[in-house]
Enzyme design. Sequence first.
Site, PDB file in Angstrom:
ATOM      1  N   SER A  48       0.784  -1.323   0.009  1.00 62.40           N
ATOM      2  CA  SER A  48      -0.079  -0.037   0.038  1.00 62.40           C
ATOM      3  C   SER A  48       0.986   1.227   0.161  1.00 62.40           C
ATOM      4  CB  SER A  48      -0.898   0.042   1.319  1.00 62.40           C
ATOM      5  OG  SER A  48      -1.349   1.239   1.361  1.00 62.40           O
ATOM      6  N   TYR A 102      -1.913  -1.215  10.620  1.00 56.28           N
ATOM      7  CA  TYR A 102      -2.096  -1.675   9.326  1.00 56.28           C
ATOM      8  C   TYR A 102      -0.835  -1.300   8.448  1.00 56.28           C
ATOM      9  CZ  TYR A 102      -3.630  -1.754   4.705  1.00 56.28           C
ATOM     10  OH  TYR A 102      -3.752  -2.166   3.215  1.00 56.28           O
ATOM     11  N   LYS A 157       2.155  -3.864   6.633  1.00 58.44           N
ATOM     12  CA  LYS A 157       2.411  -3.917   5.045  1.00 58.44           C
ATOM     13  C   LYS A 157       3.986  -3.569   4.518  1.00 58.44           C
ATOM     14  CE  LYS A 157      -1.776  -4.692   3.011  1.00 58.44           C
ATOM     15  NZ  LYS A 157      -1.719  -5.721   2.970  1.00 58.44           N
TER      16      LYS A 157
HETATM   17  P1  NAD Z   1     -11.136  -7.082   1.290  1.00 60.31           P
HETATM   18  O1  NAD Z   1     -11.222  -7.221   2.626  1.00 60.31           O
HETATM   19  O2  NAD Z   1     -12.090  -6.898   0.099  1.00 60.31           O
HETATM   20  O3  NAD Z   1     -10.282  -8.412   0.518  1.00 60.31           O
HETATM   21  C1  NAD Z   1      -9.512  -9.290   1.430  1.00 60.31           C
HETATM   22  C2  NAD Z   1      -9.872 -10.720   1.531  1.00 60.31           C
HETATM   23  O4  NAD Z   1      -8.913 -11.289   2.478  1.00 60.31           O
HETATM   24  C3  NAD Z   1     -11.440 -10.782   1.984  1.00 60.31           C
HETATM   25  O5  NAD Z   1     -12.106 -11.503   0.968  1.00 60.31           O
HETATM   26  C4  NAD Z   1     -11.243 -11.765   3.193  1.00 60.31           C
HETATM   27  O6  NAD Z   1     -12.287 -12.564   3.738  1.00 60.31           O
HETATM   28  C5  NAD Z   1      -9.865 -12.439   3.008  1.00 60.31           C
HETATM   29  N1  NAD Z   1      -9.136 -12.538   4.125  1.00 60.31           N
HETATM   30  C6  NAD Z   1      -8.426 -11.758   5.356  1.00 60.31           C
HETATM   31  N2  NAD Z   1      -7.985 -12.543   6.152  1.00 60.31           N
HETATM   32  C7  NAD Z   1      -7.763 -13.783   5.604  1.00 60.31           C
HETATM   33  C8  NAD Z   1      -6.943 -14.888   5.972  1.00 60.31           C
HETATM   34  N3  NAD Z   1      -6.346 -14.972   7.054  1.00 60.31           N
HETATM   35  N4  NAD Z   1      -7.214 -16.064   5.456  1.00 60.31           N
HETATM   36  C9  NAD Z   1      -7.951 -15.995   3.979  1.00 60.31           C
HETATM   37  N5  NAD Z   1      -8.284 -14.932   3.809  1.00 60.31           N
HETATM   38  C10 NAD Z   1      -8.414 -13.851   4.470  1.00 60.31           C
HETATM   39  O7  NAD Z   1      -9.940  -6.111   0.985  1.00 60.31           O
HETATM   40  P2  NAD Z   1      -9.043  -5.465  -0.522  1.00 60.31           P
HETATM   41  O8  NAD Z   1      -9.585  -3.994  -0.754  1.00 60.31           O
HETATM   42  O9  NAD Z   1      -9.638  -6.425  -1.562  1.00 60.31           O
HETATM   43  O10 NAD Z   1      -7.817  -5.667  -0.327  1.00 60.31           O
HETATM   44  C11 NAD Z   1      -6.980  -6.559  -1.014  1.00 60.31           C
HETATM   45  C12 NAD Z   1      -5.314  -6.398  -0.340  1.00 60.31           C
HETATM   46  O11 NAD Z   1      -4.883  -5.083  -0.681  1.00 60.31           O
HETATM   47  C13 NAD Z   1      -5.667  -6.399   1.351  1.00 60.31           C
HETATM   48  O12 NAD Z   1      -4.281  -6.933   1.675  1.00 60.31           O
HETATM   49  C14 NAD Z   1      -5.396  -4.899   1.353  1.00 60.31           C
HETATM   50  O13 NAD Z   1      -4.699  -4.548   2.469  1.00 60.31           O
HETATM   51  C15 NAD Z   1      -4.652  -4.438   0.183  1.00 60.31           C
HETATM   52  N6  NAD Z   1      -4.707  -2.914  -0.029  1.00 60.31           N
HETATM   53  C16 NAD Z   1      -5.996  -2.532  -0.202  1.00 60.31           C
HETATM   54  C17 NAD Z   1      -6.385  -1.001  -0.479  1.00 60.31           C
HETATM   55  C18 NAD Z   1      -7.661  -0.411  -0.667  1.00 60.31           C
HETATM   56  O14 NAD Z   1      -7.728   0.441  -0.522  1.00 60.31           O
HETATM   57  N7  NAD Z   1      -8.738  -1.450  -0.950  1.00 60.31           N
HETATM   58  C19 NAD Z   1      -5.199  -0.297  -0.634  1.00 60.31           C
HETATM   59  C20 NAD Z   1      -3.797  -0.714  -0.581  1.00 60.31           C
HETATM   60  C21 NAD Z   1      -3.778  -2.119  -0.147  1.00 60.31           C
END
Ligand code: NAD
Length: 330
Positions: free
Chosen positions: A124, A148, A152
């Site tokens: 991120s 958080y 990362k």
């Molecule tokens: P999201 O919550 O929609 O998707 C994450 C998925 O991971 C969910 O389906 C959840 O059920 C699953 N999950 C969580 N912990 C788990 C575990 N221990 N085992 C199995 N599944 C698990 O989030 P997103 O927005 O799709 O983000 C995806 C990734 O991108 C994350 O790592 C997040 O930190 C990163 N990210 C997101 C953003 C954003 O703004 N959305 C920005 C930067 C980074």
Amino acid sequence: MLILVTGGTGYIGSHTCVELLNNGCDVIILDNLVNSEREVVDRIAKITGKRPLFYQVDATEAAAVDAVFSAHPIDGVIHFAGLKAVGESVEKPLAYYKNNLLSTMVILEHCVKYGVPRFVFSSSATVYGENEVPFVETMELKPRSNPYGETKAMCEKILSDTASRNPEMSVALLRYFNPVGAHESGLIGEKPRGVPNNLMPYVTQVAKGLLPELRVFGSDYPTPDGTGVRDYIHVMDLAEGHLAALEKMGRGVHIYNLGTGRGTSVLELITTFEQVNKVKIPYRIVDRRPGDVAECWADVSKARRELGWTAKRGIAEMCRDAWRFEQLHG
Ligand code: NAD
Ligand code: UDP
């Protein structure tokens, strides 16, 4: 290629599964459904005409993860699984460190054990902390104000150190800026639980009448209109960036910013949303939100140069697609 997508029923993961399947990859999703729904697998199948394999497995549970790796000849992993709510991470730091670090270590351990050569990690822009914009991959990372962001930065370090001892591995650390929007079908998109923390889902819920008004956090930032500036990126552009990383990255560790390279203020986003979707977004300016930076946008030249990838969709498409999903399935 057979790609294991952890967190594949989540917001960014589901769009990336669509992109992979549409480009000839086979996909296995591993997700514990802590923040997503099984029905997303059906939606992915409806969009692509191909059904990914789905395992409801917690990525921190080594035995269950091992069973998946031992059953399939996996060519690459995209590791999205993680907890992502910044505010919640301040309230529950241990839950965040445990889930995000342990899941990454367990998945990585199995990549090493089974000789899986490609690993793509969801990092991120938050790892940059309070740096000068635009953020460049070579910058020294500043401390983050929340657990958080720390998870990362720590995962990036764990992956880098592991890759340097396993020279046959290719690792991409993808630093996302602000993913928004949805697949143009309106079948998959961002579905936050409870009141959204992020701007776009808050705006779509105000537009739908689920929330009375948007609070704009601060109008006294040193930005052109005083409101916070971010680099919003359409989630399908982001999905394409993952495919490019899987296909193009060489051996070793590679860090890429995935953004558009353009900043948009909160007020600009509201105005665009109103114009494109012909809806009114009532808003009120309130105090700054603690921990927010004034500006955050990417230098995207490295991904363009090395992966041949650039974001193609603009703010208008992001607003249009986010609103379509909210109306159909939000
Ligand atoms: P999201 O919550 O929609 O998707 C994450 C998925 O991971 C969910 O389906 C959840 O059920 C699953 N999950 C969580 N912990 C788990 C575990 N221990 N085992 C199995 N599944 C698990 O989030 P997103 O927005 O799709 O983000 C995806 C990734 O991108 C994350 O790592 C997040 O930190 C990163 N990210 C997101 C953003 C954003 O703004 N959305 C920005 C930067 C980074
Ligand atoms: N923001 C806002 N009202 C909200 C949510 C967000 O004014 O209800 C602002 C926030 O201050 C920031 C921008 O919108 O300037 C993007 O916030 P978001 O939480 O979506 O992303 P992040 O701050 O993590 O980059």
